[in-house]
Scaffold this motif. Structure first.
Motif, PDB file in Angstrom:
ATOM      1  N   ARG A 237       0.833  -1.202   0.000  1.00  0.00           N
ATOM      2  CA  ARG A 237       0.000   0.000   0.000  1.00  0.00           C
ATOM      3  C   ARG A 237       0.873   1.259   0.000  1.00  0.00           C
ATOM      4  O   ARG A 237       0.596   2.236  -0.719  1.00  0.00           O
ATOM      5  N   ARG A 266      -5.023  -1.239  -5.310  1.00  0.00           N
ATOM      6  CA  ARG A 266      -5.721  -0.844  -4.078  1.00  0.00           C
ATOM      7  C   ARG A 266      -6.967  -1.694  -3.850  1.00  0.00           C
ATOM      8  O   ARG A 266      -7.265  -2.079  -2.705  1.00  0.00           O
ATOM      9  N   ALA A 267      -7.701  -1.984  -4.914  1.00  0.00           N
ATOM     10  CA  ALA A 267      -8.900  -2.806  -4.760  1.00  0.00           C
ATOM     11  C   ALA A 267      -8.533  -4.225  -4.334  1.00  0.00           C
ATOM     12  O   ALA A 267      -9.226  -4.835  -3.510  1.00  0.00           O
ATOM     13  N   ARG A 270      -7.812  -4.181  -0.705  1.00  0.00           N
ATOM     14  CA  ARG A 270      -9.062  -4.128   0.081  1.00  0.00           C
ATOM     15  C   ARG A 270      -9.727  -5.504   0.130  1.00  0.00           C
ATOM     16  O   ARG A 270     -10.301  -5.892   1.153  1.00  0.00           O
ATOM     17  N   ALA A 273      -7.871  -7.485   2.683  1.00  0.00           N
ATOM     18  CA  ALA A 273      -8.268  -7.055   4.027  1.00  0.00           C
ATOM     19  C   ALA A 273      -9.665  -7.556   4.364  1.00  0.00           C
ATOM     20  O   ALA A 273      -9.938  -7.974   5.505  1.00  0.00           O
ATOM     21  N   ALA A 274     -10.580  -7.527   3.389  1.00  0.00           N
ATOM     22  CA  ALA A 274     -11.947  -8.002   3.626  1.00  0.00           C
ATOM     23  C   ALA A 274     -11.963  -9.486   3.946  1.00  0.00           C
ATOM     24  O   ALA A 274     -12.867  -9.964   4.664  1.00  0.00           O
ATOM     25  N   PRO A 286     -11.123  -8.459  -5.985  1.00  0.00           N
ATOM     26  CA  PRO A 286     -12.095  -7.369  -5.832  1.00  0.00           C
ATOM     27  C   PRO A 286     -13.163  -7.438  -6.903  1.00  0.00           C
ATOM     28  O   PRO A 286     -12.954  -7.984  -8.001  1.00  0.00           O
ATOM     29  N   GLN A 290     -15.858  -2.145  -6.602  1.00  0.00           N
ATOM     30  CA  GLN A 290     -14.731  -1.704  -5.788  1.00  0.00           C
ATOM     31  C   GLN A 290     -13.623  -1.120  -6.660  1.00  0.00           C
ATOM     32  O   GLN A 290     -13.002  -0.101  -6.323  1.00  0.00           O
ATOM     33  N   GLU A 294     -12.213   2.702  -6.445  1.00  0.00           N
ATOM     34  CA  GLU A 294     -10.795   3.021  -6.231  1.00  0.00           C
ATOM     35  C   GLU A 294     -10.245   3.872  -7.373  1.00  0.00           C
ATOM     36  O   GLU A 294      -9.402   4.756  -7.152  1.00  0.00           O
TER      37      GLU A 294
END
Length: 303
Positions: A237, A266-267, A270, A273-274, A286, A290, A294
């Protein structure tokens, strides 16, 4: 052989190019000028094919090996295939020669001439895949970054060259983005890579988080593996954020393309992380919503 496999075997060029739809980032989206799309797909075809050789993911039937002049008996020798691929690449840059034998390299030849591309970035991608056959583990984060210098950064440099926008500062930003995207892909593919006897999580970081290789073979990730993946994701990131000003340094449709690269990374982060950083059941991917969200954030210079 399934109908899909038969189609891939019959047209290995199309089988390689069709993989663009599965990437984390847009390869040659519709909004670009046709000439750019053609040239970017030519570059993608090269990069995808060399990765498929290195990973043993070529279309069934041995057509790629035959096109590269490699016998059926030697078609499973990845280093030999990479040597043959490099020899065919040199034909791309030889205006007096007979031309390359593989259709993907034949497709690349006018792109190279149109933009006066040099062999360096292409040779770097081949070198990365040779390294994959010989180096299965990375001791430190710096060692991994050196690998990404070969395996990922040449792609961004080629995009800048094809679009005529290369400057030293843009190359530096592009390198940060491409390295980040490579790290993200490694995080998504931890289980798949382990199945190939490759670990792209630095050994020093695994030791720091008390992670053993056996932990990576589990069906789901334990707390230590999740913490390690989260740590690597944060590094990716930070690299994406370092590279993101590249988007604002260009204009028009190229800005949309580069925003798509950053947004794809970035997606994907995420999505990881999800999944609470549990990447072992399969690569978190993603959705399109999403990705578009982004992209909007990236175009506004935020995120």
């Amino acid at each position: 052989m399934t109908p899909v496999a038969a189609a891939r075997a019959a047209d290995p060029e199309r089988a390689t190019l069709d993989k663009a739809a599965d990437e984390n980032f847009p390869v040659a989206p519709f909004f670009l000028p046709r000439s750019w799309r053609d040239d970017l797909m030519a570059v993608y075809g090269f990069a995808r094919l060399v990765d498929d050789i290195g990973d043993g993911d070529l279309a069934p039937g041995g057509a790629d090996a035959r096109l590269l002049g490699v016998s059926e008996e030697d078609a499973g020798d990845r280093l030999l295939l990479l040597d043959a691929f490099e020899a065919d690449l040199h034909r791309v840059f030889d205006p007096a020669g007979p031309g390359p034998g593989h259709p993907l390299l034949h497709r690349l030849r006018p792109t190279v001439r149109r933009h006066a591309l040099t062999p360096g970035p292409f040779l770097g991608l081949i070198a990365a895949n040779r390294q994959d056959q010989l180096v299965k583990r990375y001791e430190t984060h710096d060692d991994l970054l050196a690998y990404c210098e070969l395996s990922a950064n040449p792609v961004g440099r080629l995009v800048l060259a094809v679009t005529g926008t290369s400057t030293p500062e843009r190359i530096r930003r592009s390198d940060a983005i491409c390295t980040a995207l490579q790290i993200v892909e490694h995080l998504q593919d931890v289980a798949e890579d382990l199945g190939r006897d490759r670990v792209y999580l630095p050994a020093a970081d695994m030791k720091r988080f008390h992670v053993q290789e056996a932990d990576l073979a589990a069906a789901t990730a334990g707390a230590s593996v999740r913490a390690l993946v989260a740590y690597q994701a944060e590094r990716a990131r930070e690299l994406l954020n370092e590279g993101a000003p590249l988007v604002g340094s260009v204009h028009g449709r190229l800005r949309l393309l580069l925003a798509g690269f950053v947004a794809g990374g970035r997606a994907a982060l995420r999505a990881i992380a999800a999944a609470e950083y549990d990447v072992l059941p399969g690569p978190p991917k993603p959705g399109k919503v999403q990705l578009l969200r982004e992209a909007g954030v990236t175009l506004r210079g935020k995120g």
